[in-house]
Structures are given as C-alpha cells and as structure tokens.
Design an enzyme around this catalytic site. Structure first.
Site, mmCIF file in Angstrom:
data_model
loop_
_atom_site.group_PDB
_atom_site.id
_atom_site.type_symbol
_atom_site.label_atom_id
_atom_site.label_comp_id
_atom_site.label_asym_id
_atom_site.label_seq_id
_atom_site.Cartn_x
_atom_site.Cartn_y
_atom_site.Cartn_z
ATOM 1 N N SER A 55 0.859 -1.187 0.000
ATOM 2 C CA SER A 55 0.000 0.000 0.000
ATOM 3 C C SER A 55 0.889 1.229 0.000
ATOM 4 O O SER A 55 2.062 1.169 0.402
ATOM 5 C CB SER A 55 -0.898 0.002 1.241
ATOM 6 O OG SER A 55 -1.533 1.264 1.424
ATOM 7 N N TYR A 68 -2.115 -0.787 10.792
ATOM 8 C CA TYR A 68 -2.124 -1.044 9.349
ATOM 9 C C TYR A 68 -0.842 -0.525 8.699
ATOM 10 O O TYR A 68 -0.208 -1.231 7.906
ATOM 11 C CB TYR A 68 -3.353 -0.388 8.717
ATOM 12 C CG TYR A 68 -3.526 -0.704 7.250
ATOM 13 C CD1 TYR A 68 -4.126 -1.892 6.842
ATOM 14 C CD2 TYR A 68 -3.077 0.178 6.263
ATOM 15 C CE1 TYR A 68 -4.275 -2.198 5.500
ATOM 16 C CE2 TYR A 68 -3.229 -0.112 4.921
ATOM 17 C CZ TYR A 68 -3.825 -1.302 4.536
ATOM 18 O OH TYR A 68 -3.964 -1.589 3.198
#
Length: 343
Positions: A199, A212
């Site tokens: 990501s 995350y």
C-alpha cells in the site's frame, strides 16, 4: 580492482539504470507469458484478489485461490471457470476454422483448472499445511501473489491487542510463511515471480491506522530485503514486484476523505484500474509500481523534507486526518451491531 576505477564503473551502471528506466517509460516492454503456470493468489475471495485472479485467468494461468471465506472464494473460482470456458469455446471455434481451411497445425487448448483452498494466512501452520496440499494436488507454484489484507479501523488506544496482532499476522507475517513455503522450488529452478501487494501507507503514513501502516511498512521491508537476497544469490530468474496503490475503492477504507478541494484531483482508485496497472508491472518484470504515479513524488518528498514540512503538506492536503471519518464509521457500525445483538 582499484577502488577509484570501481567507483567510475558503479557510477556508469547507476546512470545506465536511469537510462533503461526512462526507456521503459517511453517504450512499453513486451509482456511475458504465464500460460500454463501455477499462480497462487491469497485473499482471492474479493477485492483486488478477485480481480487479479480474473486477469491471470485471461492469460491462461492455472489458478490456486486462497481465502479465509470459502463461499466468496468459490464465487471467484466460478468467475474464473467462466473465463476458461469462454476461451475453450473460442479455441474450439478457431480450430474448426483451421480444419475447414485444410490446415493441420491447429494449436490445442490447454486444459486449465482452478483450485480453491480455505486458508487463514495469519496462521503459520495453516499456511504450511495447505501449501503442502497445493504441491501434491496441483504442482509447484510459479507466481505467488501475496494480496490478503485486513484493517482494524481503530485508534491505537482503542484498538484491542488481538486486532493489532491480527493485522500484523495477515498483512505482514503471512508473507514470510507463504514465501518460505514456495521459494525453495523457485530457487532450485531459478524461475518464479513473487508479488507483494502492499500500500502507499507502507511508504508513508497517516494518523489513526498505526497497526495497518506498521504492517504494510513491514511488508515493504520484507519484500525489498527478499529482492536484495535474490540478487545477492544471483537468482535472476526469480522476479519480484512490489505493488503500492493509493486508496482503492474496494470498501476497505470506506469513508476515508482528503480535503474536498483536492479530492477531484486525487480520487480513490478504481480497483480494475489498479489491478491492470499492477498486471502490466508484473508481466514486464517491473520491480515496483505505485499508482497513481504522483505517489512516487509524495514518497520522494517525504524522504527529503523535514518532518514539520511533511506535517504542513499533510494538513494542506487533508491527509493528516483522512482516516478519521473511516474510523468513526467503523465505530458506529460496531456500536450498532452490539446494540442489535443485545451486547
């Protein structure tokens, strides 16, 4: 070799790498074939994993789909089988035309199949046991796409420890287990491709999603170190691709918002666009792909700017608290479920 001479050689190679990189931007490299190769995708039951499965199916790869949700994984498999049937029909039609024209050398259509396995990639022993089944029932994996991911959606002090551990296990640790399961044969054959779907939050961070971001930073660090290890071992036949997309409109971060004046210029990515860009990178052996390309600039600026300057930039873009609406929606949904269940 004299260190000064070696320095000039290294300088030339670095400059040559820039030339080759620029050439690839101007002239699109030819995509390699994955037809008949075993491609394993984790998190294949939905989102990007499902789209990756469909793209590899269209390129006649033999698919192995892993997901913790059996039903959604089977739904993806059904879509893949539909693509295989369409290709088989097209191949049969083409073969009949060739036979009708009196030609004998019609190419046979490869008998493609899709295999599904229910696997919790966050559990090491589950990964190893299912991997052994794959080797026995399907064969050795040539393309490994580590795509599975989760998000807790809580501020750090409100996030239960078990959710933090779950995020780290699925988003980061699972890459170790799957790679250890399938890399040995790739090394033996000096052939394979390992894809890490990370990501943009593995390159730069924001507030409210500490677990995350940490997990994705870990995945990026793992991937980069693995790539260097393969280079050091001179296993140039094993390729690696790091995929770092900006916010993708899969619903995973529903509610996330940057500054409204900026959002039209940097909207959430369509999943189909994200996967097509990633597939192009994978099939041309591109080491890394950030989408959109603006993410390269953001990463570069984050690396050279003082921290306070980065904070100012984040605040201007509305990226400093972009996750807060998403977290608020998650909290509201949790409260509604608790009230509904009488908890």
């Amino acid at each position: 070799m004299n260190i000064l001479l070696e320095f000039f050689v290294v300088t030339f190679r670095v400059l040559w790498a820039f030339v080759l990189a620029a050439a690839k931007w101007l002239v699109r490299p030819k995509e390699k074939s994955v037809a008949g190769q075993v491609c394993l995708i984790t998190g294949a039951g939905s989102g990007l994993g499902r789209l990756f499965a469909l793209e590899f199916a269209r390129r006649r790869a033999l698919l192995v789909l892993w997901d913790i949700n059996t039903q959604s994984n089977e739904e993806t498999a059904g879509m893949v089988r539909h693509i295989y049937r369409e290709m088989a029909e097209e191949a049969a039609t083409a073969a009949s035309r060739v036979a009708g024209d009196g030609e004998k050398d019609a190419l046979p259509h490869c008998n493609l199949q899709v295999y599904t396995y229910t696997c919790d990639v966050g559990k090491r022993e589950n990964v190893y046991s299912i991997a052994e089944r794959v080797r026995k029932e399907v064969g050795e994996v040539s393309v490994l796409v580590n795509n599975a991911g989760v998000v807790s959606g809580h501020h750090l002090l409100e996030c239960p420890d078990e959710l933090i551990e779950r995020t780290m296990m699925v988003n980061c640790h699972a890459h170790f287990w799957t790679t250890k399961a399938f890399l040995p044969k790739m090394l033996e054959m000096n052939h394979g491709h390992i894809v890490t779907v990370a990501s943009s939050l593995g390159l730069f961070s924001t507030a409210g999603v500490e677990d995350y971001c940490a997990s994705k930073f870990g995945a990026v660090g793992f991937h980069e170190s693995l790539s260097h290890e393969l280079k050091a071992a001179e296993k140039d036949g094993i390729k690696t691709t790091l995929v770092c997309p900006y916010l993708v409109d899969t619903g995973m971060f529903r509610g996330c918002r940057i500054r409204k004046e900026i959002e039209p210029f940097l909207p959430p990515l369509k999943p189909e666009y994200c996967v097509k860009q990633a597939m192009r990178a994978i099939l041309t052996d591109q080491p890394m792909i950030c989408t959109p390309r603006l993410m390269y600039m953001v990463t570069f600026m984050k690396s050279i700017l003082p921290f306070e300057a980065v904070v100012c930039m984040y605040r201007f873009l509305g990226a400093d608290k972009c996750m807060y609406p998403f977290i608020a929606q998650r909290k509201q949904a949790t409260n509604n479920n608790e009230a509904k269940n009488g908890i």
